[in-house]
Design a protein around this motif. Structure first.
Motif, PDB file in Angstrom:
ATOM      1  N   ASN A 189      -4.610  13.117   9.676  1.00 42.01           N
ATOM      2  CA  ASN A 189      -5.477  13.661  10.734  1.00 42.01           C
ATOM      3  C   ASN A 189      -5.580  12.752  11.956  1.00 42.01           C
ATOM      4  O   ASN A 189      -6.273  13.073  12.919  1.00 42.01           O
ATOM      5  CB  ASN A 189      -6.882  13.922  10.180  1.00 42.01           C
ATOM      6  CG  ASN A 189      -7.681  12.643   9.986  1.00 42.01           C
ATOM      7  OD1 ASN A 189      -7.112  11.595   9.697  1.00 42.01           O
ATOM      8  ND2 ASN A 189      -8.994  12.734  10.155  1.00 42.01           N
ATOM      9  N   GLY A 190      -4.905  11.581  11.910  1.00 42.38           N
ATOM     10  CA  GLY A 190      -4.943  10.661  13.042  1.00 42.38           C
ATOM     11  C   GLY A 190      -5.823   9.442  12.841  1.00 42.38           C
ATOM     12  O   GLY A 190      -5.814   8.525  13.665  1.00 42.38           O
ATOM     13  N   ASP A 191      -6.614   9.383  11.770  1.00 42.62           N
ATOM     14  CA  ASP A 191      -7.366   8.172  11.463  1.00 42.62           C
ATOM     15  C   ASP A 191      -6.391   7.011  11.275  1.00 42.62           C
ATOM     16  O   ASP A 191      -5.308   7.173  10.684  1.00 42.62           O
ATOM     17  CB  ASP A 191      -8.180   8.341  10.178  1.00 42.62           C
ATOM     18  CG  ASP A 191      -9.390   9.244  10.356  1.00 42.62           C
ATOM     19  OD1 ASP A 191      -9.703   9.599  11.499  1.00 42.62           O
ATOM     20  OD2 ASP A 191     -10.011   9.600   9.328  1.00 42.62           O
ATOM     21  N   PHE A 192      -6.792   5.833  11.751  1.00 41.46           N
ATOM     22  CA  PHE A 192      -5.879   4.692  11.720  1.00 41.46           C
ATOM     23  C   PHE A 192      -6.673   3.400  11.668  1.00 41.46           C
ATOM     24  O   PHE A 192      -7.710   3.265  12.320  1.00 41.46           O
ATOM     25  CB  PHE A 192      -4.997   4.700  12.976  1.00 41.46           C
ATOM     26  CG  PHE A 192      -4.142   3.466  13.151  1.00 41.46           C
ATOM     27  CD1 PHE A 192      -3.035   3.256  12.352  1.00 41.46           C
ATOM     28  CD2 PHE A 192      -4.448   2.528  14.120  1.00 41.46           C
ATOM     29  CE1 PHE A 192      -2.250   2.132  12.510  1.00 41.46           C
ATOM     30  CE2 PHE A 192      -3.675   1.395  14.302  1.00 41.46           C
ATOM     31  CZ  PHE A 192      -2.563   1.199  13.484  1.00 41.46           C
ATOM     32  N   VAL A 193      -6.184   2.443  10.890  1.00 43.28           N
ATOM     33  CA  VAL A 193      -6.771   1.102  10.890  1.00 43.28           C
ATOM     34  C   VAL A 193      -5.644   0.078  10.819  1.00 43.28           C
ATOM     35  O   VAL A 193      -4.624   0.293  10.154  1.00 43.28           O
ATOM     36  CB  VAL A 193      -7.758   0.904   9.714  1.00 43.28           C
ATOM     37  CG1 VAL A 193      -7.047   0.925   8.376  1.00 43.28           C
ATOM     38  CG2 VAL A 193      -8.546  -0.397   9.883  1.00 43.28           C
TER      39      VAL A 193
END
Length: 255
Positions: A177-181
């Motif tokens: 979904n585009g979440d990123f760390v």
């Protein structure tokens, strides 16, 4: 051709084994790239179907013939189902850390980002006085997300990609979904090095002693307007960059 494969091939190989070394009982996320079909010394290639991701220890063993081609193919087919949870550890422990989060700088500030009274990005000291990194990923998806607890990191499933080289100094996790760390440790030896890495910051005014270890944290919460990217912090329409905060209880609080 160099032996190090293109990033697109590495991504396929990481995902194929479930982001952990596929040798039974291992599961290490610190992966390298083994050529077996055919071996590199017979043909220089980067075809994913003839390669497999292994940890350094098992990569060396594979290069010396520890595993048959049939065993390596079985690893490729079955390993993804072996690891319900992949985990690793940052062995970068320092008495002093410069936290670089969303293009801003935090020194002797235990809570970097707090959301609705809860710490999201923060540091804790262990009994020996070393600072340890903690990150709790926010998301709008209502799905579990990876987390870092006192330098130990854990996945929770659903990741699109987990990248963690054998150096153990960098971790990147992406979600569909585009979440990123991203978390990375950097040694900064001098003011010149600091200026080269952070050219827009007023490093000459930093009230800190060099050398220092920087821990750089990037975190994107897709669809929320909350973003700590490499250059700046975005909170909806508000943008922060190149701010230096020192000896604060909480650097940034929202909600």
């Amino acid at each position: 051709m160099i032996r190090n494969p293109p990033d697109v091939v590495k991504k396929v190989l990481r995902e194929e084994v479930g982001f952990g070394c596929p040798v039974l009982g291992c599961g290490s996320p610190y992966l390298e790239w083994h050529h077996f079909g055919p071996p590199w010394h017979k043909e220089e290639h980067h075809r994913a179907e003839g390669m497999i991701a292994l940890c350094r220890e098992h990569h060396i063993q594979a290069d010396h013939g520890a595993f048959t081609v049939d065993q390596l193919q079985a690893f490729k087919r079955n390993a993804k189902d072996n690891w319900a949870q992949v985990k690793g550890r940052f062995n970068w422990m320092r008495n002093r850390l410069l936290a670089v989060v969303g293009g801003n700088f935090y020194y002797e500030t235990p809570v970097i980002f707090q959301f609705k009274g809860k710490p999201i990005i923060w540091l804790e000291r262990n009994p020996e006085g070393y600072l340890l990194v903690n990150v709790f990923m926010l998301t709008t998806s209502n799905e579990p997300r990876a987390y870092v607890r006192n330098n130990d990191w854990f996945n929770t499933g659903g990741e699109e990609d987990i990248e963690c080289p054998p150096s153990g100094k960098r971790l990147r996790i992406r979600y569909p979904n585009g979440d990123f760390v991203s978390i990375k440790f950097i040694e900064i030896s001098s003011q010149a090095e600091a200026k080269q890495r952070y050219p827009d910051a007023s490093v000459e005014r930093w009230p800190i002693e060099l050398p220092v270890t920087a821990v750089e944290v990037t975190n994107v919460v897709a669809g929320s307007g909350l973003e700590f990217n490499a250059k700046e912090t975005k909170l909806g329409s508000n943008v922060m960059r190149n701010c230096f905060m020192s000896h604060c209880g909480a650097g940034l609080a929202v909600g």
